[in-house]
Design an enzyme around this catalytic site. Structure first.
Site, PDB file in Angstrom:
ATOM      1  CG  ASP A  47      -2.044   0.974   1.161  1.00  0.00           C
ATOM      2  OD1 ASP A  47      -1.895   1.992   0.452  1.00  0.00           O
ATOM      3  OD2 ASP A  47      -3.071   0.762   1.823  1.00  0.00           O
ATOM      4  CG  ASP A 105      -4.013   5.530  -0.270  1.00  0.00           C
ATOM      5  OD1 ASP A 105      -3.299   4.526  -0.382  1.00  0.00           O
ATOM      6  OD2 ASP A 105      -4.681   5.787   0.749  1.00  0.00           O
ATOM      7  CD  GLU A 118      -7.776   1.627   1.738  1.00  0.00           C
ATOM      8  OE1 GLU A 118      -6.799   0.869   1.777  1.00  0.00           O
ATOM      9  OE2 GLU A 118      -7.784   2.739   2.275  1.00  0.00           O
ATOM     10  CG  HIS A 121      -9.268   6.867   2.934  1.00  0.00           C
ATOM     11  ND1 HIS A 121      -8.348   7.732   2.397  1.00  0.00           N
ATOM     12  CD2 HIS A 121      -8.726   5.631   2.789  1.00  0.00           C
ATOM     13  CE1 HIS A 121      -7.295   7.048   1.970  1.00  0.00           C
ATOM     14  NE2 HIS A 121      -7.499   5.771   2.190  1.00  0.00           N
ATOM     15  CG  HIS A 154      -7.569   7.902   6.438  1.00  0.00           C
ATOM     16  ND1 HIS A 154      -8.388   6.802   6.546  1.00  0.00           N
ATOM     17  CD2 HIS A 154      -6.422   7.443   5.911  1.00  0.00           C
ATOM     18  CE1 HIS A 154      -7.755   5.725   6.107  1.00  0.00           C
ATOM     19  NE2 HIS A 154      -6.548   6.083   5.717  1.00  0.00           N
TER      20      HIS A 154
HETATM   21 CO    CO Z   1      -6.013   4.224   1.491  1.00  0.00          CO
END
Ligand code: CO
Length: 297
Positions: free
Chosen positions: A89, A100, A192, A159, A167
């Site tokens: 990640d 992200d 995700e 998020h 976030h």
């Molecule tokens: Co994330």
């Protein structure tokens, strides 16, 4: 619809971050092989991000088997990959504008589990457009993972991504929930899905290598003060790893800063031992009739 200029500079930076990240994710995934060290892959990816003109938005997460998130190598970590399920990640920011992404590299012979989270993400992206309810995205994710005979991890969510903030609302659930929050044009969100052969709920482990600023404050201890200076100047409110600190006795400094409630830690999140977790993530910008996926090449 509200008037949103998707060509504005902030979105350009979101897309730039995403483009760098997509490349680094793919290259980093290629480096994950049995016998290679976690630290080598994490540091390689973080350096590569800088080389391509971005900054890591958080430490490269390398979560193994039952681990779902927040694991990153420690300072002298000598751990190497075995026949593991490996979740990478990774985040990039350009002037605080974020992307992200995550991918599972399966070295464990459980390709179906990795496929389940990838299929769930693709199905979720298919229903995204302005006006879609976040609960509906969760329903699609749950249904897809169910279809593979696995469980979604329900206490982890996608998020929003804000400026210097990894976030932000809204959360994007990984199961059907009654949540009447609608996505809007211009929302930057990370979706995700996590799939597991376990029960579908992660718990906090005892390991902690990732931290972020919680609130302003001061400390007397010299090493702690140095660490805090670096954090506020370099990482601001974004997460960082112990190994990123340029101070001696970093662990002691972090302990002091945590005790003063100036920093908070991110404990490793994991399923029951013996279970496996896969993950797939993209960052998107919501449009009127769909979305732009910033982390896809
Ligand atoms: Co994330």
């Amino acid at each position: 619809m509200t008037d949103v200029d998707l060509d504005a500079e902030e979105y350009e930076k979101n897309r730039e971050a995403g483009e760098i990240l997509a490349q680094v994710r793919n290259e980093a995934a290629d480096r994950v092989e049995v016998g290679v060290s976690h630290l080598e892959v994490a540091e390689w990816a973080e350096d590569r991000i800088r080389e391509l003109g971005g900054e890591p938005a958080f430490p490269v997460n390398i979560s193994i088997d039952e681990e779902a998130a927040h694991a990153t190598p420690g300072v002298d970590d000598a751990t190497t990959f075995g026949e593991d399920m490996v979740n990478l990640d990774i985040g990039v920011h350009v002037d605080g504008w974020l992307a992200d992404t995550a991918v599972t590299v399966d070295l464990s012979g459980n390709a179906e589990l990795a496929e389940a989270s990838e299929a769930a993400l693709n199905a979720a992206l298919d229903v995204v457009e302005a006006g879609v309810e976040t609960g509906e995205i969760g329903a699609v994710i749950e249904e897809t993972i169910d279809g593979y005979g696995f469980n979604p991890v329900v206490n982890l969510t996608g998020h929003g991504l804000g400026h210097w903030q990894q976030h932000t609302p809204p959360n994007i659930p990984n199961r059907a929930v009654d949540q009447s929050i609608e996505l809007e044009v211009g929302d930057v969100v990370a979706i995700e899905p996590f799939a597991t052969d376990g029960g579908g709920k992660v718990r906090e482990g005892s390991e902690e290598e990732i931290f972020a600023l919680e609130s302003e404050g001061s400390v007397r201890n010299r090493a702690a003060r140095q660490a805090l200076n670096q954090v506020t100047e370099e990482f601001k409110t974004l997460p960082f790893a112990t190994r990123w600190l340029d101070v001696r006795r970093a662990e002691m400094a972090l302990r002091r800063l945590k005790q003063g409630d100036i920093l908070h830690g991110y404990p490793v999140l994991k399923e029951e031992a013996g279970c496996l977790v896969s993950q797939k993530e993209h960052t998107i910008i919501v449009t009127e009739n769909g979305c732009q996926v910033t982390t896809r090449l």
